[in-house]
Design a protein around this motif. Structure first.
Motif, PDB file in Angstrom:
ATOM      1  N   ASN A 180      -6.028  -8.636  -1.951  1.00 40.17           N
ATOM      2  CA  ASN A 180      -7.264  -8.531  -2.724  1.00 40.17           C
ATOM      3  C   ASN A 180      -7.194  -7.437  -3.788  1.00 40.17           C
ATOM      4  N   GLN A 181      -6.032  -6.839  -3.954  1.00 44.55           N
ATOM      5  CA  GLN A 181      -5.863  -5.773  -4.937  1.00 44.55           C
ATOM      6  C   GLN A 181      -5.233  -6.325  -6.217  1.00 44.55           C
ATOM      7  N   LYS A 182      -5.404  -5.568  -7.292  1.00 44.06           N
ATOM      8  CA  LYS A 182      -4.726  -5.939  -8.535  1.00 44.06           C
ATOM      9  C   LYS A 182      -3.220  -5.849  -8.331  1.00 44.06           C
ATOM     10  N   GLN A 183      -2.480  -6.573  -9.142  1.00 44.59           N
ATOM     11  CA  GLN A 183      -1.048  -6.702  -8.934  1.00 44.59           C
ATOM     12  C   GLN A 183      -0.333  -5.346  -8.913  1.00 44.59           C
ATOM     13  N   ARG A 184      -0.714  -4.468  -9.823  1.00 42.22           N
ATOM     14  CA  ARG A 184      -0.048  -3.165  -9.896  1.00 42.22           C
ATOM     15  C   ARG A 184      -0.337  -2.347  -8.647  1.00 42.22           C
ATOM     16  N   ALA A 185      -1.609  -2.326  -8.212  1.00 40.99           N
ATOM     17  CA  ALA A 185      -1.977  -1.579  -7.014  1.00 40.99           C
ATOM     18  C   ALA A 185      -1.304  -2.173  -5.782  1.00 40.99           C
ATOM     19  N   LYS A 186      -1.264  -3.497  -5.725  1.00 45.76           N
ATOM     20  CA  LYS A 186      -0.616  -4.181  -4.602  1.00 45.76           C
ATOM     21  C   LYS A 186       0.854  -3.764  -4.487  1.00 45.76           C
ATOM     22  N   ARG A 187       1.545  -3.769  -5.613  1.00 41.52           N
ATOM     23  CA  ARG A 187       2.964  -3.422  -5.611  1.00 41.52           C
ATOM     24  C   ARG A 187       3.178  -1.966  -5.207  1.00 41.52           C
ATOM     25  N   GLN A 188       2.344  -1.061  -5.718  1.00 38.94           N
ATOM     26  CA  GLN A 188       2.497   0.358  -5.425  1.00 38.94           C
ATOM     27  C   GLN A 188       2.233   0.670  -3.947  1.00 38.94           C
ATOM     28  N   HIS A 189       1.212   0.018  -3.398  1.00 35.40           N
ATOM     29  CA  HIS A 189       0.886   0.279  -1.992  1.00 35.40           C
ATOM     30  C   HIS A 189       1.943  -0.307  -1.052  1.00 35.40           C
ATOM     31  N   GLU A 190       2.478  -1.424  -1.410  1.00 36.55           N
ATOM     32  CA  GLU A 190       3.538  -2.009  -0.591  1.00 36.55           C
ATOM     33  C   GLU A 190       4.794  -1.138  -0.644  1.00 36.55           C
ATOM     34  N   LEU A 191       5.093  -0.581  -1.830  1.00 41.10           N
ATOM     35  CA  LEU A 191       6.228   0.330  -1.961  1.00 41.10           C
ATOM     36  C   LEU A 191       5.987   1.626  -1.178  1.00 41.10           C
ATOM     37  N   ALA A 192       4.743   2.071  -1.181  1.00 45.45           N
ATOM     38  CA  ALA A 192       4.408   3.297  -0.452  1.00 45.45           C
ATOM     39  C   ALA A 192       4.666   3.131   1.047  1.00 45.45           C
ATOM     40  N   VAL A 193       4.304   1.970   1.581  1.00 40.75           N
ATOM     41  CA  VAL A 193       4.554   1.692   2.993  1.00 40.75           C
ATOM     42  C   VAL A 193       6.053   1.640   3.254  1.00 40.75           C
TER      43      VAL A 193
END
Length: 218
Positions: A180-193
């Protein structure tokens, strides 16, 4: 003289000597208070002493907790102009202060952990801020800006060390629905994990202005 009689006389002499010693202690010796506290009570029962100690402990803990809660209040945090006229003004322009859901983050939400041990450590660390107030190290806008980078780096280091514990009072990477996040936020949060990064690694300046002179690593 019979041995038993001599023993009784010795007991009386020791008792008399002890009495004289206690009298000497009452004349201002520092040991007198300690002897009074350490001596068994002849006036109070064990139950009475336990109840009195329990009541005293409750009163102490209640007072201590009241101070902790009071110093966590936003009113306390912005009681000095250094905070009220600088970082608090910046906070009021962010989504953490005003948003569509009506949930507002206060100073303590972002700067004081909720867990008791971490909270007490933070309170001890905060005494340094009180010293800064007393000596006036940031009592003008110019002084504040001159020290902003140093203050920010200190806080970033602290939050990095505790894995952004205050952020995780409300947020959790594990509970985020990245779909449900914007593409950039989605990518950054997945990388953070994946990279085991913490909130403050990417979210510096989320509630306050970024300091001038930040390095690229910051």
């Amino acid at each position: 003289m019979a041995p038993g009689t001599r023993f009784l006389m010795w007991i009386k002499s020791v008792s008399a000597g002890s009495g004289d010693h206690r009298k000497r202690d009452r004349k201002g010796s520092p040991m007198s208070l300690w002897k009074t506290l350490a001596s068994p009570s002849t006036r109070w029962s064990v139950l009475g002493l336990l109840l009195a100690g329990g009541a005293g402990g409750i009163i102490f803990w209640g007072g201590f907790n009241t101070v902790v809660v009071w110093t966590n209040a936003e009113k306390f945090c912005i009681g000095c102009h250094e905070m009220r006229d600088n970082v608090y003004v910046e906070l009021q322009k962010t989504i953490h202060y005003s948003n569509r859901s009506g949930v507002r983050a206060t100073c303590a939400d972002c700067h004081v952990p909720r867990e008791w041990t971490d909270k007490m450590i933070r309170k001890v660390m905060a005494t340094r801020e009180l010293w800064g107030k007393l000596v006036g190290s940031i009592d003008t806008p110019e002084k504040f800006e001159a020290k902003r980078l140093e203050l920010a780096q200190r806080e970033w280091t602290r939050m990095k060390a505790n894995d952004s514990l205050e952020c995780r009072n409300c947020h959790s990477l594990e509970s985020m629905n990245t779909e449900n996040q914007k593409q950039r936020a989605k990518r950054q949060h997945e990388l953070a994990v994946k990279n085991r990064e913490t909130c403050i690694d990417c979210h510096k300046g989320i509630a306050h202005n970024k300091p001038k002179g930040m390095k690229e690593d910051d």
